[in-house]
Motif scaffolding. Sequence first.
Motif, short mmCIF file in Angstrom:
data_model
loop_
_atom_site.label_atom_id
_atom_site.label_comp_id
_atom_site.label_asym_id
_atom_site.label_seq_id
_atom_site.Cartn_x
_atom_site.Cartn_y
_atom_site.Cartn_z
N TYR A 1 28.86 22.89 -3.10
CA TYR A 1 28.13 22.55 -1.88
C TYR A 1 29.06 21.80 -0.92
CZ TYR A 1 24.93 20.14 1.24
OH TYR A 1 24.31 19.65 2.34
N ARG A 2 29.78 20.81 -1.48
CA ARG A 2 30.69 20.04 -0.64
C ARG A 2 31.71 20.94 0.04
NH1 ARG A 2 33.98 19.09 2.23
NH2 ARG A 2 35.53 17.43 2.38
N GLU A 3 32.14 21.98 -0.70
CA GLU A 3 33.18 22.84 -0.17
C GLU A 3 32.63 23.95 0.71
OE1 GLU A 3 36.33 22.25 -0.15
OE2 GLU A 3 35.93 20.40 -1.26
N GLY A 4 31.33 23.98 0.87
CA GLY A 4 30.75 24.94 1.80
C GLY A 4 30.46 26.30 1.23
N ILE A 5 30.53 26.44 -0.09
CA ILE A 5 30.11 27.70 -0.70
C ILE A 5 28.63 27.89 -0.39
CG2 ILE A 5 29.80 28.97 -2.86
CD1 ILE A 5 32.72 28.63 -2.13
N THR A 6 28.30 28.99 0.23
CA THR A 6 26.93 29.15 0.72
C THR A 6 26.20 30.25 -0.04
OG1 THR A 6 25.60 29.73 2.62
CG2 THR A 6 27.82 30.61 2.58
N LEU B 1 33.69 6.07 -5.94
CA LEU B 1 33.99 6.07 -4.51
C LEU B 1 35.49 6.19 -4.27
CD1 LEU B 1 31.39 3.45 -3.29
CD2 LEU B 1 31.25 5.94 -3.21
N ARG B 2 36.26 5.60 -5.17
CA ARG B 2 37.71 5.68 -5.05
C ARG B 2 38.16 7.14 -5.21
NH1 ARG B 2 41.65 2.46 -2.98
NH2 ARG B 2 43.61 3.47 -3.54
N ILE B 3 37.53 7.85 -6.16
CA ILE B 3 37.91 9.25 -6.37
C ILE B 3 37.56 10.09 -5.14
CG2 ILE B 3 37.51 11.31 -7.77
CD1 ILE B 3 37.10 9.45 -10.17
N ILE B 4 36.40 9.79 -4.55
CA ILE B 4 36.03 10.54 -3.34
C ILE B 4 37.05 10.25 -2.23
CG2 ILE B 4 34.31 10.69 -1.49
CD1 ILE B 4 32.19 10.78 -3.50
N ARG C 1 29.56 16.63 4.57
CA ARG C 1 28.78 16.77 3.33
C ARG C 1 29.20 15.76 2.26
NH1 ARG C 1 27.59 23.18 2.26
NH2 ARG C 1 26.26 23.45 4.07
N LYS C 2 30.41 15.18 2.45
CA LYS C 2 30.81 14.16 1.47
C LYS C 2 29.82 12.99 1.48
CE LYS C 2 33.89 11.49 4.46
NZ LYS C 2 35.24 11.36 4.93
N TYR C 3 29.18 12.77 2.64
CA TYR C 3 28.24 11.65 2.70
C TYR C 3 27.01 11.89 1.83
CZ TYR C 3 31.15 9.90 6.43
OH TYR C 3 32.21 9.43 7.13
N VAL C 4 26.67 13.17 1.66
CA VAL C 4 25.55 13.48 0.75
C VAL C 4 25.87 12.94 -0.65
CG1 VAL C 4 24.21 15.31 -0.33
CG2 VAL C 4 24.87 15.51 2.08
N ILE D 1 25.68 5.98 -4.42
CA ILE D 1 25.30 4.60 -4.12
C ILE D 1 23.82 4.38 -4.41
CG2 ILE D 1 25.08 2.90 -2.27
CD1 ILE D 1 27.67 4.00 -1.12
N LEU D 2 23.01 5.38 -4.06
CA LEU D 2 21.56 5.27 -4.29
C LEU D 2 21.28 5.10 -5.78
CD1 LEU D 2 19.42 5.45 -2.06
CD2 LEU D 2 18.85 7.72 -2.92
N VAL D 3 21.88 5.96 -6.59
CA VAL D 3 21.67 5.86 -8.05
C VAL D 3 22.17 4.51 -8.55
CG1 VAL D 3 22.40 6.78 -10.28
CG2 VAL D 3 21.61 8.33 -8.50
N GLY D 4 23.33 4.10 -8.07
CA GLY D 4 23.87 2.79 -8.49
C GLY D 4 22.90 1.67 -8.18
N ILE D 5 22.33 1.68 -6.98
CA ILE D 5 21.42 0.60 -6.58
C ILE D 5 20.12 0.66 -7.37
CG2 ILE D 5 19.99 -0.25 -4.67
CD1 ILE D 5 22.30 0.49 -2.79
N ILE D 6 19.56 1.89 -7.48
CA ILE D 6 18.29 2.02 -8.20
C ILE D 6 18.45 1.58 -9.66
CG2 ILE D 6 16.61 3.70 -9.08
CD1 ILE D 6 17.01 5.25 -6.44
N TYR D 7 19.55 2.00 -10.29
CA TYR D 7 19.77 1.62 -11.69
C TYR D 7 19.92 0.10 -11.82
CZ TYR D 7 20.25 6.33 -13.61
OH TYR D 7 20.00 7.59 -14.05
#
Lengths: 465, 620
Positions: A177-182, A386-389, B6-9, B15-21
């Motif tokens: 999804y991130r890579e845009g495979i549709t 987050l670091r990996i992203i 889409r990276k924000y998704v 982050i949502l899972v981290g906070i909820i947990y």
Amino acid sequence: MRQNESLVANVDWALFAVYMLMLIFGVATVYSTAYNEDHPNLFDFSQKYGKQMIWLFVSLFLGLMVFLIDSDIYRKFCVPIYLFTLVLLVIVLFMPPVNGARAWLGIGTMGIQPAEFAKIGTGLLLARFISDVNVKQQTSQTVLLANAIILVPMTLILLQPDAGTFVVFTSFLFVMYREGITYDPLILKLVNAIPGVKFKQTWVGSHFIPILFVVVFLSLVTLLMSNEKISFGFLPGVIFSGFWSVMISLTIFAIFLSLVSRLIASKRERNRASLIILIAYILATLLAAIVNYGFQGLAEHQKDRIELFLGLKEDPDGEDYNRNRAMAAVGSGGMLGKGYNNASVASVESNHVPESETDFIFCPFAEEWGFVGVLLLVGLYMFMLLRIIMIAERQRSTFNRVYAYVVAMILFYHFAINIGMNIGFAPVIGIPLPFFSYGGSSMMSFSMMMFILLKLDSQRRDILN
Amino acid sequence: MNFDSRKYVLITLFILVGIIYTLRIFYMQVIDDSWHLRAQEIAEKRKEITPPRGVLFDRNGKKIVANRTYYNLMMVEDDMKNFDTVAFAELLGWQAWQVKKRFRDVREGEGTYYNKHTGKRTSNYQKIRAYPFIKEMTLEEIARIAPHLENFPGFYEEVTSMRSYPFANGANIVGYLSEVNREEVEEDHFYKPGNNIGRAGLERFYESELRGRKGIKYIVTSALNNAIESYAGGKYDTSALQGPPLKLGVDIILQAYGEKLLQGKRGCIVAIEPSTGEILSLVSAPSYDPNLLIGKRNISSNYPKLVLDQSKPLYPRPLAAEYPPGSTFKLLNSLIGLQEGVITPESGFPCNKSMVGCHDHTSAGNLADAIKHSCNPYFYAVTRRILQQGKKKNIYADAEVGLGLWAKYMHSFGLGSKLETDITGLRSGLIPDPAYYDKWYGHHRWAFSTIRSISIGQGEVMLTPLHLANIAALIANRGWYITPHFVKSIGKSGPDSLYRKKHFTMVDRKHYGIVIEGMRRVVHVSGGTGKRAKLKDIIVCGKTGTVQNPHGEDHSVFIAFAPMYQPKIAIAVFIENAKGGGGLWAAPTAGLMIEKYLTRKITEKEREKTILEAKFTYRE
């Protein structure tokens, strides 16, 4: 010489440090959990912690190997690597079953689980495949092939059967999804088959994966809640049926989302965002209602079966034994925990929580370190993910980026499901907590995954495309 | 098309899972303590060590309630292997079917309780838990079995402590213990099923002192219920602490003697040390041997018999039986009359038998002689003067004022309400006041003539023998009393401030002298009604009473104190259905008790023999 220097300089030491920190916490937890008074030595190889130490050093050695090999081979040899892991997955099906699953390759306790390594093979091939695709010109073939890369190992894993790893493989969908495979080519074929309809693009098709997950997730939640009574803590004495709790939560969530969208979206986008949220809200409530009333029509024993299948039936000493014990262990930790080596519920010796050194390692950790420890652990994981992203996004090559996302998503899946089953949020499907759980295969595979990422990242500047 | 956003998704998802947990775990670990309790239930065994109860000593340091070691034969079903029912029955000296029945009873009975939430009886019998198979075996019983228990895995002996009573006396004072019921377990977390609790008497009143402090050991247990280690290194463990000893004012020798004197009779003796209010003895006849009610086995075989016994041995008569006081009451009417100034010590009234009968004696020319003769017409006259003082013209209104005042005096003597004695089962008796008679006859529908029997302690007036003894004590003290009580000290503290406080009566000290002189004449002057209480070297002051009993023979009553100056003992004796008046039975009994207490010797052997041999018949 120069190459080595730049290698050291380009390694992401922050990620490496978090990785090492987790390994140390992990071994410490295994030591505390499986502690045997007669064999107090950490390096006593008759004990689980001794073995874990072996795995740790083997993993670090493998990591060193990975670092010495040029990162280009992963890209070049991803097909043979993928096929090799598939062969292992086939061979393992002919091994004698351990605990009902043919998951182990090798002799006795020193075996490995090919499924753990299949993640790396699949991840590499998927990265290669996506990096070769021109995302602007996708056909049905593209999405079908991408899915095939995942589905083949998944099928083999389901045959073992290993439900946990099977579920983990769906994490690749998010990478796609991130890579845009549709999924649009497939959806368009369906939609445009209706006479008079001629779409060029559908919203559902391009966002097919998150929508699919939301639908599945919401259906499952509604299913589980449908015959529960839930009271809200902030409204004393008020009890809602499970279905209405879902509805209320959806409404609150929708209001929250629209408020957030107003804050971050530009003026022009606001109306569009509100419309999307409204449509999504209506569809979600509709789905919940359909699932709820459809489920109510089911006979009682069918309900039970579904709940048992999902591992969520409340029965403290019966079907739900593990989860109830695990939650008691976690919940009894309190703010500061019971202290290192003081877990009373989750220690291996007391044996109240089965598999407390492997799949339920979070229990003794949370019991001994309390909420303070949990905060640290969740914080470490969040930092790592987050670091990996961040690393992923700084790659020049698509291959590297996709691979980094694969690592992030797999780690996230393990984190979310493993801890989720310790706190009653996820069904009990046995998957390890990376870097913590006792076990050679998971430690080696996660370490290799991590070192390949570090290596790819350290050479990111060498790649031009 | 750019997919970077889409990276924000994914970032949002993480982050949502981290906070909820985190929030969820915060709730589970810090806010909601139900998981903590569940963990305790699962892994921590709270082993309680019940200490022996506090022991009781009499006023001379004799141990009257002690502890003795008994043994429970415990069973753990899961540990039993190749259990041979026949051999086991043989070892116990039982039949095989009895063993099987006992197993069934344990399985169905020991672990079941009434679940309030479901309204059902729920069994929490667990095969891994230990339950008593036979309770409360003596050392001799267990010694015969114990060496062979190794052939029967799953059985072991456990030490337990129970009461023993070196003297078989004072059962109605000390009370007894029995197992707690479910409500008591739920009400007070101190108790666990199978624990004992004080059921009557001092055992019940001083339960919270006597039970002591339980020792608690926290043990971490495994899923197989094996103890692994002590929890948190024993940080939370507490040691058991035996309850403090109670020192009583009771004289067990006197108590035993009193019980002996009343054998074959129904009645009570209450003796009090006037200066301190300590109860020296409290005899309730018939009584029972407290050793009959030790432990579950004894209770189940003996308790029903005692309950069904027509003579009510479990009934604490001195505290709970309400009788009219009879002529002893005349003393109080005299005191009120003197205080009110409606009579003087020299007042004389003719023995006019027109309103009430009297025995043959010369008319009393003064109060002391009237007391000596217990002249009924005389005290009618006295009480009429108290009640009808002429403060109001209307005689009904006048009687109302008079009775109100009279009742106040009576209350100042501690009558008409429960004394604050440290024991349960007390009754208040009855002192009628205007409201009481208004209810019976109507407002202003009664006067002295209607209610005249209160003059001589008959009619509506009701007192318990404890009240009677307290009257003797307050006269002995010349105008005050300390609430009668049993316990002098608990451990090193005591007596309670409640039992150091002097209660002054509404009658001044100066008026007591002449009444006491009258009481001396009752015993020591010829023609006195209580001459059988007379002792050689001790001046006894007393007053007889004969209580009319519509159900049978009159009751015989006597109250007294001795010596006349610096009194050491005040006493009330009440013998039911005794043929003959107070002078015939109660007076000599009181005399013997006084002599026993003061000198420890009995000089009047003949008198003692008569009392011991007397048996009265009772209509049930």
